[in-house]
Structures are given as structure tokens and as C-alpha cells.
Motif scaffolding. Structure first.
Motif, PDB file in Angstrom:
ATOM      1  N   GLU A 307       0.838  -1.197   0.000  1.00 13.79           N
ATOM      2  CA  GLU A 307       0.000   0.000   0.000  1.00 13.79           C
ATOM      3  C   GLU A 307       0.875   1.249   0.000  1.00 13.79           C
ATOM      4  OE1 GLU A 307      -3.591   2.110   2.597  1.00 13.79           O
ATOM      5  OE2 GLU A 307      -3.012   0.027   2.993  1.00 13.79           O
ATOM      6  N   LYS A 308       0.466   2.216  -0.816  1.00 11.28           N
ATOM      7  CA  LYS A 308       1.175   3.488  -0.872  1.00 11.28           C
ATOM      8  C   LYS A 308       0.194   4.556  -1.338  1.00 11.28           C
ATOM      9  CE  LYS A 308       4.904   5.832  -3.376  1.00 11.28           C
ATOM     10  NZ  LYS A 308       5.939   5.690  -4.441  1.00 11.28           N
ATOM     11  N   ASN A 309       0.101   5.648  -0.581  1.00  6.92           N
ATOM     12  CA  ASN A 309      -0.806   6.756  -0.907  1.00  6.92           C
ATOM     13  C   ASN A 309      -2.250   6.282  -1.082  1.00  6.92           C
ATOM     14  OD1 ASN A 309       1.430   8.517  -0.949  1.00  6.92           O
ATOM     15  ND2 ASN A 309       1.773   8.137  -3.132  1.00  6.92           N
ATOM     16  N   VAL A 326       0.059   0.268 -10.132  1.00  5.13           N
ATOM     17  CA  VAL A 326      -1.137   0.315  -9.299  1.00  5.13           C
ATOM     18  C   VAL A 326      -2.127  -0.744  -9.772  1.00  5.13           C
ATOM     19  CG1 VAL A 326      -3.123   1.714  -8.581  1.00  5.13           C
ATOM     20  CG2 VAL A 326      -0.872   2.776  -8.817  1.00  5.13           C
ATOM     21  N   VAL A 327      -2.662  -1.517  -8.827  1.00  4.08           N
ATOM     22  CA  VAL A 327      -3.699  -2.498  -9.173  1.00  4.08           C
ATOM     23  C   VAL A 327      -5.055  -2.119  -8.578  1.00  4.08           C
ATOM     24  CG1 VAL A 327      -2.194  -4.456  -9.636  1.00  4.08           C
ATOM     25  CG2 VAL A 327      -2.882  -3.982  -7.267  1.00  4.08           C
ATOM     26  N   ILE A 328      -5.038  -1.455  -7.427  1.00  6.76           N
ATOM     27  CA  ILE A 328      -6.271  -0.924  -6.841  1.00  6.76           C
ATOM     28  C   ILE A 328      -6.044   0.561  -6.554  1.00  6.76           C
ATOM     29  CG2 ILE A 328      -7.985  -1.072  -4.988  1.00  6.76           C
ATOM     30  CD1 ILE A 328      -7.944  -3.565  -6.661  1.00  6.76           C
ATOM     31  N   ARG A 329      -6.858   1.408  -7.153  1.00  8.50           N
ATOM     32  CA  ARG A 329      -6.705   2.859  -6.972  1.00  8.50           C
ATOM     33  C   ARG A 329      -7.044   3.274  -5.543  1.00  8.50           C
ATOM     34  NH1 ARG A 329      -9.538   2.216 -11.898  1.00  8.50           N
ATOM     35  NH2 ARG A 329      -8.339   2.819 -13.742  1.00  8.50           N
ATOM     36  N   ASP A 330      -6.686   4.512  -5.206  1.00  5.92           N
ATOM     37  CA  ASP A 330      -6.943   4.988  -3.840  1.00  5.92           C
ATOM     38  C   ASP A 330      -8.431   5.112  -3.525  1.00  5.92           C
ATOM     39  OD1 ASP A 330      -7.534   7.181  -5.397  1.00  5.92           O
ATOM     40  OD2 ASP A 330      -5.957   8.467  -4.580  1.00  5.92           O
ATOM     41  N   ASN A 331      -9.282   5.075  -4.562  1.00  4.38           N
ATOM     42  CA  ASN A 331     -10.730   5.093  -4.340  1.00  4.38           C
ATOM     43  C   ASN A 331     -11.326   3.680  -4.274  1.00  4.38           C
ATOM     44  OD1 ASN A 331     -10.578   4.302  -6.998  1.00  4.38           O
ATOM     45  ND2 ASN A 331     -11.719   6.048  -7.833  1.00  4.38           N
ATOM     46  N   GLY A 332     -10.453   2.679  -4.296  1.00  2.85           N
ATOM     47  CA  GLY A 332     -10.911   1.300  -4.192  1.00  2.85           C
ATOM     48  C   GLY A 332     -11.292   0.651  -5.506  1.00  2.85           C
TER      49      GLY A 332
END
Length: 577
Positions: A307-309, A326-332
């Protein structure tokens, strides 16, 4: 056995006999490779086995070659000679050539088709274009190559499944639905305004918006096919019903019905192009079955994501990628890569021995990250082969053709088929290797002349059937060559034609091994060229009856191989032109 296999077996026997007699030391000798020499004076086949064996035998290559030749006393071998630094050139007796022709005619449509190796399972995924608009000529090259590769691999004995990955989830489908909504409003009298392209700095230029007009979405699909889709759905569902719905429900309907419409059009185009698939894999399934979630969770357990940011990142740099992804964005929300990871994981889980993806060259940067994800799971990334097809440039009258006459955008595959035809389109797409830029000359593809390679090949097949018609009119019996005396075929051209036909099974095997349908296209052109020369040089009808039957048998074998090869390429073999 085929000529090449008989000779290879003979060399292997000679090698073992030489070792047994003390002429060569025991050891692990390299595989025997046979080539057809570029010039006839160098024989029917040649091998560099003596040079390749020098390190194992610790002897001079020419001495090794001489030793091997001394143990090759076969009744089918005219002679063998040492050439250059240690090449061995082989000259076969004519009887072996005649036996080959008999074997070809006996095998019939099975000639060149290798036995099925059921365990050698290969999945080939190709085209897989977004179902949001018509296929263009770039997709056409991928479609021609992919379907020909499937045919070729099957002919070479592989157990093959073809698959289309339907990108039916994500922003592109949402944008299509919204585009249909705007075109639906336009059908009812609304004025649409299309925003211009953004400036280089990313800002939007100013543009006029008339009062009451609707601004078409910047990422919407502007092609006329969207208008046709909106009209078809509106006429089927009814304007009153659609207007009675709230906008969100109406767009949801447009999304489902539009997808059905687009997929149906896409399938029809491919079917017209002689392309079918064993399986259509919906991207939605990896979302609905939570395969994306399960795949990411599996990577977490393996310690391959972090996890990062607020986002989840794949450690793809551990496997040769230039940066983590990135595989899952910060918005899920999962990225496209996450869906592709789940999809490719399913391929491995389905148990294929090898998987081949055919992508556009613009996806070259994506190769490493997908392979990295598979390696992170512990799968062998070498089981996944990704082939990149280069762009197609269309030319008409020497000028580059960039735009479609109908849509003002890129030329569609349907347009090319309408203008050029399926056979010529497929051949021109296939006559160059996949990794080379392809210049497609529309004028040449449409021409009915010997300058057009596909016409030249098909004309050879049609010309043979024209000869058959003449034979029937003359009341000459033909077709059963079991008792034919082929030793009457003594001219150099006749013998060379038989030897060329003898190369076909090996050409199928090698073309499949190198994933190279263009080799079959080239082989067919060479065979057709030899036949046309043979036709011009000598008569087939009206000669001595024994020679006449032998020549009819020869051209029957030629027609058979032309038909088989064209079938691999997905091209028809006409009997009349």
C-alpha cells in the motif's frame, strides 16, 4: 515417411554406426538440421551436422563428414558430397521422389496434417477489440493473423482453443452508453455541440455553445455507428418508453442494449472475414465472480503487493518492470491491469500448456507488467507469449489513405472487405511477418493480374481445374493414380515440383513452431510460380498416355497442396476465375 525424415533417420543411423565402429567418440551430438540448398547443384538437402559435431568429436568437420558419408549406403541415396568447411550435400535417387508423389496423392487432404498431440494445448487470444465501434484495418491484420495461426497450429498437431476477450466493463462501455444517450436526444431534435481537441497544455479551447444545445461528452464516441445504434434501440424499445424512464435507467438500458448491438456487429464482421472463436470471455465475469478481488488477495498473501498513498501497488519491478504498478486505486476501484491479472490467472488455471496473446504494438509497455504479475503468482511467465502486431498503412493510387469515406475516421474492416474482398485482404495482411510494418496497396489487392500474389496463387489452382475440364471433355479417365507410372516424369521442372511438394509438411511444422503464417503464404506463392512455369513449358494433355496420367497426378498433388495451404490462411481455392 517423408523424404526429409527418411534422410534425417539415415544420418542418425550413419552417426551411430560411425560411433560404433570407432570412427567417432560417444557423446551428446547435436540435433540434425536439414536445409534445402539455395542452388540445385548443391543437391536436394544439406546439413551442417559435421561442423556442429566438431566440439563433441574433437575432430575436423570435413573428416567427420567423410566418416558419416562412408556409412551412408542407402538404396535411396544417389550420392553425398562434402562441401566447404564441412557441409554435406545429399543427392536423392529419383525413385524416392516418385514415392513421395505417390504418398502425397494417397494422403489426399490429410497431407501435411500432423497427428494430434492432445496434451500440447495452446490458447490463442486475439482481436479482443473494445465492443464500442466497428473494427478497423489494424484489427483486420490481427484477425487474419490470429485465425491463420490457429489453423496453422492445428495443422501442425497442436490442440488449440481460440478466444476473444470482451472488454465489456469499464469506462469505455460507460462512455458508449452516454454517447448513445446524446444521440438519442439528437434523434428527437436536440442540437449537439462537439468540443474541440484540447490544447497541448491540456486546457480546453473556447467554443460556442448555442442556447439549448447539448455539449457532447469529450470522451464520447462520435462515429456514425453510434447514431445507428441509438436509432435501432429507440425504434425497438419505443421513444415513449425511453422518454418515460429517468436518465440513469435509460443510460443503463443503452449500456446493455448497445453492448449487444455492438457485439452482434463485431461478430458479423469477423464471421464475414472468416474468423470465429471457440470461446468469448467476458471481462464482466472477473468482476461479477470477484476474481479480481481473489487475485489481489492472493498477491497480498504472497507479499507481492503493498500500500502506498491509499492505493495498492504490484511489485512488478521485482520481475523486470521499470516501475511498480497500481492495481487498486486509492478510491478502491481496480485498474485495467487488475482485471487483466485476474483474466490471465484464469488462463493458467484452465491448464493450457502455452498461451498466446496477439496485441497491437501500442501495448508493448504492457507486456512486462502482465508477465510480472504471473511470475508473482509463481506461474511460469514463459508459458505466456505476447506477440505484437505492427501498424498497417493503406495506399490507393500511391497515396496514403488515412480516413474512412463513411465515418471520416480510420478505415473500417468492413469497408476494406467491401472494396478489396476477403481473400485479398487476408493474404495481404498475412504475407509479411507480424512484427514488420505493412504497406497495403489497395490497387494491387484489387487487380486481377499476376502482379497480385493472391490472384497468382488462386489462378494456379483454377488453371488446374480448367485442365480437368479439358480432360473430361476429351473423355480421358483420371483421378485414380494408384497404378500410375510416375517414372515418366523425368524433366528437371517436374522433379523440382515434386521436391517442392515434399517440403510442405515440414513447412507447416516450422511455420507453426515460429508462429509464422507468412511462411505458408510465401511457400504457396513459390509453388504457384513453379506450376505456372511448368504449364508454359510443356503439355499435359495430348502427350503419351502414360506421361499424361503422370502429369495429371502431379498437378493433382499441386492443387491439393495449394488448397491445403490456402485453407490454413483462410483463403478460398476457386476452381474457376
Amino acid at each position: 515417411m517423408e523424404m526429409k525424415e527418411i534422410l534425417k533417420s539415415g544420418i542418425e543411423q550413419a552417426l551411430q554406426d560411425t560411433i560404433n565402429s570407432g570412427g567417432l567418440p560417444a557423446g551428446e551430438y547435436p540435433e540434425i538440421v536439414l536445409e534445402v540448398p539455395p542452388q540445385k547443384e548443391f543437391g536436394d538437402f544439406s546439413t551442417n551436422i559435421a561442423m556442429q559435431s566438431a566440439r563433441v568429436a574433437r575432430q575436423n568437420p570435413r573428416a567427420i563428414a567423410e566418416a558419416l558419408i562412408s556409412h551412408m549406403n542407402f538404396d535411396w541415396l544417389e550420392r553425398a558430397e562434402v562441401a566447404g568447411a564441412g557441409f554435406i550435400n545429399f543427392f536423392l535417387k529419383s525413385d524416392m521422389v516418385y514415392d513421395t508423389l505417390k504418398a502425397i496423392l494417397h494422403a489426399g487432404d490429410q497431407y501435411g496434417v500432423q497427428p494430434l498431440r492432445a496434451r500440447d494445448t495452446i490458447q490463442v487470444e486475439y482481436v479482443s477489440a473494445n465492443p464500442t465501434g466497428p473494427l478497423h484495418v489494424g484489427h483486420g491484420r490481427g484477425a487474419a493473423y490470429g485465425s491463420a495461426l490457429v489453423n496453422l497450429l492445428r495443422a501442425a498437431g497442436y490442440n488449440v482453443q481460440s478466444e476473444y476477450y470482451i472488454n465489456d466493463a469499464g469506462n469505455q462501455i460507460d462512455n458508449m452508453a452516454i454517447s448513445i444517450e446524446y444521440r438519442f436526444q439528437e434523434l428527437q431534435g436536440a442540437t449537439l455541440v462537439f468540443p474541440p481537441k484540447r490544447n497541448e497544455d491540456g486546457s480546453m479551447p473556447e467554443f460556442d455553445i448555442p442556447e439549448g444545445a447539448l455539449v457532447f461528452p469529450e470522451n464520447g464516441y462520435r462515429g456514425p455507428d453510434i447514431i445507428e445504434t441509438a436509432k435501432a434501440i429507440a425504434e425497438r424499445e419505443g421513444f415513449d418508453k425511453l422518454n418515460a424512464m429517468n436518465e440513469a435507467d435509460r443510460i443503463a438500458l443503452f449500456k446493455e442494449e448497445g453492448l449487444k448491438e455492438k457485439l452482434a456487429c463485431l461478430e458479423e464482421t469477423l464471421r464475414n472475414f472468416r474468423v470465429t472463436f471457440d470461446n468469448w470471455f467476458s471481462e464482466r465475469t472477473v468482476h461479477e465472480t470477484e476474481e479480481i478481488h481473489h487475485s489481489i488477495e492472493a498477491l497480498k498473501v504472497l507479499g507481492k503487493v503493498y500500500e502506498k498513498n491509499g492505493a495498492l501497488w504490484l511489485k512488478s519491478t521485482d520481475y523486470g518492470d521499470d516501475k511498480d504498478r497500481v492495481v487498486i486505486r486509492d478510491n478502491g476501484v481496480p485498474t485495467y491491469l487488475a482485471a487483466d491479472i485476474a483474466y490471465h490467472r484464469s488462463k493458467y488455471d484452465r491448464g493450457f500448456k502455452e498461451m498466446i496473446d496477439i496485441w497491437g504494438a501500442d501495448h508493448h509497455g504492457y507486456v512486462c507488467r502482465v508477465k510480472a504479475a504471473m511470475a508473482a503468482f509463481g506461474y511460469d511467465p514463459d508459458q505466456l507469449t505476447i506477440l505484437l502486431l505492427q501498424m498497417v498503412a493503406l495506399f490507393r493510387d500511391g497515396e496514403l489513405v488515412k480516413l474512412s469515406k463513411r465515418s471520416g475516421d480510420s478505415v473500417t474492416l468492413d469497408e476494406l472487405i467491401d472494396e478489396v474482398g476477403v481473400d485479398a485482404s487476408r493474404y495481404f495482411f498475412l504475407m509479411r511477418s507480424l512484427d514488420s510494418q505493412l504497406d497495403f496497396d489497395i490497387n494491387l489487392a484489387k487487380s486481377r493480374s499476376n502482379d497480385n500474389p493472391v490472384y497468382y496463387i488462386q489462378y494456379a489452382h483454377a488453371r488446374i481445374h480448367s485442365i480437368y475440364n479439358q480432360v473430361r471433355e476429351a473423355g480421358i479417365a483420371f483421378g485414380d493414380y494408384s497404378e500410375t507410372d510416375f517414372t515418366t516424369l523425368t524433366s528437371e521442372m517436374e522433379l523440382e515440383l515434386i521436391k517442392k511438394l515434399a517440403e510442405y509438411p515440414e513447412e507447416v511444422v516450422q511455420s507453426a513452431e515460429h508462429r509464422a503464417p507468412h511462411r505458408i503464404a510465401r511457400y504457396l506463392y513459390d509453388l504457384a510460380s513453379m506450376f505456372h512455369s511448368f504449364y508454359r513449358q510443356g503439355r499435359i494433355i495430348g502427350v503419351d498416355p502414360a506421361l499424361q496420367q503422370a502429369r495429371l497426378g502431379l498437378i493433382t498433388a499441386i492443387a491439393l497442396v495449394l488448397r491445403q495451404g490456402l485453407g490454413i490462411l483462410g483463403i478460398s481455392a476457386p476452381e474457376k476465375m
